[in-house]
Design a protein around this motif. Structure first.
Motif, PDB file in Angstrom:
ATOM      1  N   GLY A 211       0.781  -1.223   0.000  1.00 55.11           N
ATOM      2  CA  GLY A 211       0.000   0.000   0.000  1.00 55.11           C
ATOM      3  C   GLY A 211       0.815   1.277   0.000  1.00 55.11           C
ATOM      4  N   SER A 212       2.124   1.187   0.260  1.00 54.55           N
ATOM      5  CA  SER A 212       2.979   2.372   0.249  1.00 54.55           C
ATOM      6  C   SER A 212       3.607   2.532  -1.128  1.00 54.55           C
ATOM      7  N   TYR A 213       4.395   3.587  -1.267  1.00 55.83           N
ATOM      8  CA  TYR A 213       5.166   3.788  -2.490  1.00 55.83           C
ATOM      9  C   TYR A 213       6.647   3.498  -2.250  1.00 55.83           C
ATOM     10  N   ASN A 214       6.956   2.827  -1.143  1.00 58.50           N
ATOM     11  CA  ASN A 214       8.338   2.503  -0.820  1.00 58.50           C
ATOM     12  C   ASN A 214       8.780   1.217  -1.516  1.00 58.50           C
ATOM     13  N   PHE A 215      10.112   1.033  -1.568  1.00 59.17           N
ATOM     14  CA  PHE A 215      10.701  -0.130  -2.218  1.00 59.17           C
ATOM     15  C   PHE A 215      11.582  -0.902  -1.232  1.00 59.17           C
ATOM     16  N   SER A 216      11.820  -2.175  -1.550  1.00 61.50           N
ATOM     17  CA  SER A 216      12.759  -2.991  -0.778  1.00 61.50           C
ATOM     18  C   SER A 216      13.375  -4.022  -1.712  1.00 61.50           C
ATOM     19  N   PHE A 217      14.697  -4.088  -1.736  1.00 58.00           N
ATOM     20  CA  PHE A 217      15.377  -5.027  -2.620  1.00 58.00           C
ATOM     21  C   PHE A 217      16.351  -5.957  -1.896  1.00 58.00           C
ATOM     22  N   SER A 218      16.527  -5.796  -0.577  1.00 54.27           N
ATOM     23  CA  SER A 218      17.476  -6.654   0.134  1.00 54.27           C
ATOM     24  C   SER A 218      17.004  -8.102   0.158  1.00 54.27           C
ATOM     25  N   GLY A 219      15.679  -8.324   0.302  1.00 50.38           N
ATOM     26  CA  GLY A 219      15.154  -9.687   0.307  1.00 50.38           C
ATOM     27  C   GLY A 219      15.334 -10.377  -1.030  1.00 50.38           C
ATOM     28  N   LEU A 220      15.199  -9.637  -2.095  1.00 44.40           N
ATOM     29  CA  LEU A 220      15.400 -10.187  -3.434  1.00 44.40           C
ATOM     30  C   LEU A 220      16.849 -10.611  -3.618  1.00 44.40           C
ATOM     31  N   LYS A 221      17.759  -9.761  -3.209  1.00 42.08           N
ATOM     32  CA  LYS A 221      19.186 -10.097  -3.313  1.00 42.08           C
ATOM     33  C   LYS A 221      19.491 -11.368  -2.526  1.00 42.08           C
ATOM     34  N   THR A 222      18.926 -11.482  -1.308  1.00 41.04           N
ATOM     35  CA  THR A 222      19.147 -12.661  -0.470  1.00 41.04           C
ATOM     36  C   THR A 222      18.542 -13.904  -1.103  1.00 41.04           C
ATOM     37  N   ALA A 223      17.371 -13.753  -1.719  1.00 38.80           N
ATOM     38  CA  ALA A 223      16.725 -14.893  -2.372  1.00 38.80           C
ATOM     39  C   ALA A 223      17.577 -15.436  -3.512  1.00 38.80           C
ATOM     40  N   VAL A 224      18.195 -14.547  -4.271  1.00 39.62           N
ATOM     41  CA  VAL A 224      19.079 -14.994  -5.350  1.00 39.62           C
ATOM     42  C   VAL A 224      20.283 -15.739  -4.773  1.00 39.62           C
ATOM     43  N   ARG A 225      20.826 -15.228  -3.690  1.00 33.84           N
ATOM     44  CA  ARG A 225      21.977 -15.894  -3.076  1.00 33.84           C
ATOM     45  C   ARG A 225      21.609 -17.288  -2.589  1.00 33.84           C
ATOM     46  N   TYR A 226      20.458 -17.417  -1.917  1.00 32.01           N
ATOM     47  CA  TYR A 226      20.016 -18.733  -1.434  1.00 32.01           C
ATOM     48  C   TYR A 226      19.753 -19.687  -2.597  1.00 32.01           C
ATOM     49  N   HIS A 227      19.192 -19.153  -3.671  1.00 35.93           N
ATOM     50  CA  HIS A 227      18.944 -19.988  -4.843  1.00 35.93           C
ATOM     51  C   HIS A 227      20.247 -20.541  -5.409  1.00 35.93           C
ATOM     52  N   LEU A 228      21.254 -19.685  -5.495  1.00 34.98           N
ATOM     53  CA  LEU A 228      22.541 -20.127  -6.041  1.00 34.98           C
ATOM     54  C   LEU A 228      23.247 -21.088  -5.096  1.00 34.98           C
ATOM     55  N   ASP A 229      23.058 -20.897  -3.788  1.00 34.28           N
ATOM     56  CA  ASP A 229      23.632 -21.836  -2.816  1.00 34.28           C
ATOM     57  C   ASP A 229      23.007 -23.218  -2.985  1.00 34.28           C
ATOM     58  N   ALA A 230      21.692 -23.239  -3.253  1.00 33.88           N
ATOM     59  CA  ALA A 230      20.987 -24.513  -3.396  1.00 33.88           C
ATOM     60  C   ALA A 230      21.204 -25.140  -4.775  1.00 33.88           C
ATOM     61  N   HIS A 231      21.477 -24.291  -5.765  1.00 32.94           N
ATOM     62  CA  HIS A 231      21.660 -24.783  -7.140  1.00 32.94           C
ATOM     63  C   HIS A 231      22.925 -24.180  -7.746  1.00 32.94           C
ATOM     64  N   PRO A 232      24.093 -24.534  -7.242  1.00 31.15           N
ATOM     65  CA  PRO A 232      25.341 -23.937  -7.754  1.00 31.15           C
ATOM     66  C   PRO A 232      25.556 -24.204  -9.237  1.00 31.15           C
ATOM     67  N   GLU A 233      24.932 -25.277  -9.750  1.00 34.04           N
ATOM     68  CA  GLU A 233      25.098 -25.589 -11.164  1.00 34.04           C
ATOM     69  C   GLU A 233      24.462 -24.526 -12.064  1.00 34.04           C
ATOM     70  N   HIS A 234      23.537 -23.739 -11.517  1.00 35.01           N
ATOM     71  CA  HIS A 234      22.864 -22.731 -12.328  1.00 35.01           C
ATOM     72  C   HIS A 234      23.798 -21.583 -12.727  1.00 35.01           C
ATOM     73  N   VAL A 235      24.883 -21.394 -11.980  1.00 33.28           N
ATOM     74  CA  VAL A 235      25.844 -20.355 -12.347  1.00 33.28           C
ATOM     75  C   VAL A 235      26.478 -20.679 -13.694  1.00 33.28           C
ATOM     76  N   ALA A 236      26.686 -21.972 -13.930  1.00 32.91           N
ATOM     77  CA  ALA A 236      27.302 -22.379 -15.193  1.00 32.91           C
ATOM     78  C   ALA A 236      26.262 -22.675 -16.266  1.00 32.91           C
ATOM     79  N   GLU A 237      25.133 -23.276 -15.858  1.00 32.71           N
ATOM     80  CA  GLU A 237      24.192 -23.806 -16.837  1.00 32.71           C
ATOM     81  C   GLU A 237      23.012 -22.870 -17.146  1.00 32.71           C
TER      82      GLU A 237
END
Length: 338
Positions: A211-237
């Motif tokens: 409902g606000s006009y504010n933004f947040s991107f720290s959670g998105l950055k963390t989600a990408v990091r967790y994804h890469l930790d769980a799927h390290p092969e995605h960095v190459a593939e």
């Protein structure tokens, strides 16, 4: 009114000559990317030293490219903040010395105002272009800032939304580092994402429905990091798919909030500004979505999206006496607010 603009808020040394806040007679920039790349980010001490080494040559080249001398100028505009203190000092000292020596008025400019006024500069893509009619909504999105601004007049601005943590550009650089894309990461990630599937992975859109006009991107950055930790092969593939999905999440959040604000406030024009305004996906997607509501989207040429001195001169012209100071009163303000 012919102004010399000087910009040294971060790691680019820039000078430009601009007439009446519109016609760019010269626009010179010395990038420091090669000096900071090995560190994966900007090193403030290196930035200030490089500014000191190049500032005089950059100013001289801007004047020569414009075929002007100091005695043909009507004033000198300089970024006083926000930014890195050591970097700001170099530009302010150069502007102060030149203004005093030549008997010229000085203009103290907020770097963020500069990004906003990049939309007032000449634009080859809009040959019949005139200065935006106020009021309009401006999305300033860069490495250090993500702000939604209501521009009531050229000298009256109102902040209605901002990032609560990471700026969008900062998120781009951090995720690019996770993907091994180097520094600066934003342009490389944008190029890589064009060959990927933006729907491959469903990354979060922070605060989109709050409902606000504010933004947040720290959670998105963390989600990408967790994804890469769980799927390290995605960095190459699946590197392009990760990049495209991350970029889609950022662009979706920026467009959703900006367009909702425009509709709520009955704004017919949205202006983009800042380094991330050069992102191809953001430019095209915001225009596409805005067209559904009959909202016009203004986007500066890429050269005026990143830090540059032409926008500083334009801001000084339009802000006029609000920005004018005695040269001896020029001071840096690293936390210069809107």
């Amino acid at each position: 009114m012919r102004l010399l603009g000087i910009e040294t808020s971060c790691d680019d040394t820039a000078a430009a000559v601009v007439v009446d806040g519109y016609t760019v007679e010269s626009n010179v920039l010395a990038s420091q990317d090669e000096f900071h790349r090995e560190y994966g980010g900007i090193v403030p001490e290196i930035a200030s030293r490089k500014h000191a080494e190049t500032i005089n040559a950059v100013i001289d080249l801007a004047l020569r490219n414009a075929h002007r001398h100091f005695d043909e100028l009507d004033g000198i505009a300089v970024t006083c903040g926000p930014g890195l203190p050591g970097s700001l000092v170099v530009g302010v000292a150069a502007a102060q010395a030149a203004a005093i020596a030549c008997g010229l008025p000085a203009y103290a400019v907020n770097h963020l105002h500069g990004h906003l006024f990049a939309n007032y500069l000449e634009n080859p893509q809009r040959p019949a272009y005139a200065a935006p009619s106020t009021p309009f909504l401006c999305l300033v999105v860069s490495g250090g800032h993500t702000d939604l601004i209501v521009v009531e007049t050229p000298s009256q601005h109102r902040v209605i939304g901002r990032t609560l943590d990471d700026a969008a550009g900062e998120a781009f650089d951090k995720v690019a580092r996770l993907l091994g894309l180097g520094f600066p990461g934003g342009p490389v990630l944008d190029k890589l994402a064009r060959s990927g599937d933006p729907r491959a992975f469903d990354f979060p859109r922070g605060l989109v429905r709050d409902g606000s006009y504010n933004f947040s991107f720290s959670g998105l950055k963390t989600a990408v990091r967790y994804h890469l930790d769980a799927h390290p092969e995605h960095v190459a593939e699946r590197l392009a798919d990760v990049a495209a999905s991350f970029q889609a999440a950022v662009v979706d959040a920026l467009c959703e909030k900006t367009l909702r604000a425009a509709r709520d406030l009955r704004m017919s024009t949205i202006a983009l500004a800042g380094g991330v305004a050069a992102n191809s996906s953001l430019r095209s997607e915001l225009k596409r979505r805005a067209s559904r509501d009959g909202i016009d989207v203004l986007v500066p040429p890429p050269a005026y999206c990143t830090d540059n001195a032409a926008m500083i001169a334009a801001a000084a012209f339009y802000r006029g006496d609000r920005a004018r100071v005695r040269p001896e009163d020029l001071r840096i303000d690293p936390n210069f607010a809107w």
